[in-house]
Scaffold this active site. Structure first.
Site, short mmCIF file in Angstrom:
data_model
loop_
_atom_site.label_atom_id
_atom_site.label_comp_id
_atom_site.label_asym_id
_atom_site.label_seq_id
_atom_site.Cartn_x
_atom_site.Cartn_y
_atom_site.Cartn_z
N MET A 113 0.83 -1.21 0.00
CA MET A 113 0.00 0.00 0.00
C MET A 113 0.86 1.25 0.00
SD MET A 113 -2.97 -1.10 -0.42
CE MET A 113 -3.74 0.50 -0.36
N ASP A 128 -0.76 18.06 -10.81
CA ASP A 128 -0.95 19.38 -10.21
C ASP A 128 0.01 20.41 -10.79
OD1 ASP A 128 -2.03 21.27 -8.23
OD2 ASP A 128 -0.03 21.11 -7.34
#
Length: 152
Positions: A113, A128
């Site tokens: 993860m 971004d």
């Protein structure tokens, strides 16, 4: 009440953090990857380090490392791990940027993860930083490439 086959759900169907206390400590490593498709203009701006927000690849790598360390704060049932290594590499390719991550720890549960979170946040950082000049970016192929564990 039914018998439960899922480790993250208790006998009543409620969310459950798995108890890993009985597991032995091992050296655990995971590798993940993903890519973002960019326009030729955006690739050129990154290559020439002319993006207004700064050095896209370096900042994405740092963001990915930070994300790996914060995974348990983002994913509700993840254990907090003592990460011994978090590596994020961003490389320009013909169609955009390839991101590869590697995360290691000595612990009782895996770091997949953390590796996937690192890859995802690195890609989001690129998005971004480039969104002002590229409205058609596509993040894709985020995946776990490898997961290993070795006895200490």
């Amino acid at each position: 009440m039914t018998t439960n086959k899922f480790s993250h759900i208790d006998k009543d169907g409620k969310a459950n953090m798995v108890d890993i206390g009985h597991k032995t400590q091992q050296i655990r490593e995971a590798k993940a990857s993903g890519k973002i498709i960019l326009s030729a203009k955006t690739i050129e701006l990154i290559r020439d380090n002319n993006m207004k927000k700064g050095d896209v690849l370096t900042l994405a790598e740092i963001a990915g490392i930070q994300a790996a360390k914060q995974t348990s704060n983002l994913i509700p049932l993840c254990h907090t791990l003592m990460i011994t290594k978090a590596e994020v590499k961003c490389q320009l390719i013909d169609s955009g940027v390839q991101v590869n991550t590697r995360v290691k720890c000595i612990g009782q549960t895996g770091v997949e993860m953390e590796a996937l979170t690192a890859a995802s946040v690195a890609l989001l950082t690129i998005y971004d930083m480039c969104k002002a000049v590229d409205k058609n970016m596509i993040m894709e192929s985020i995946k776990l490439d490898e997961k290993t564990k070795l006895d200490i």
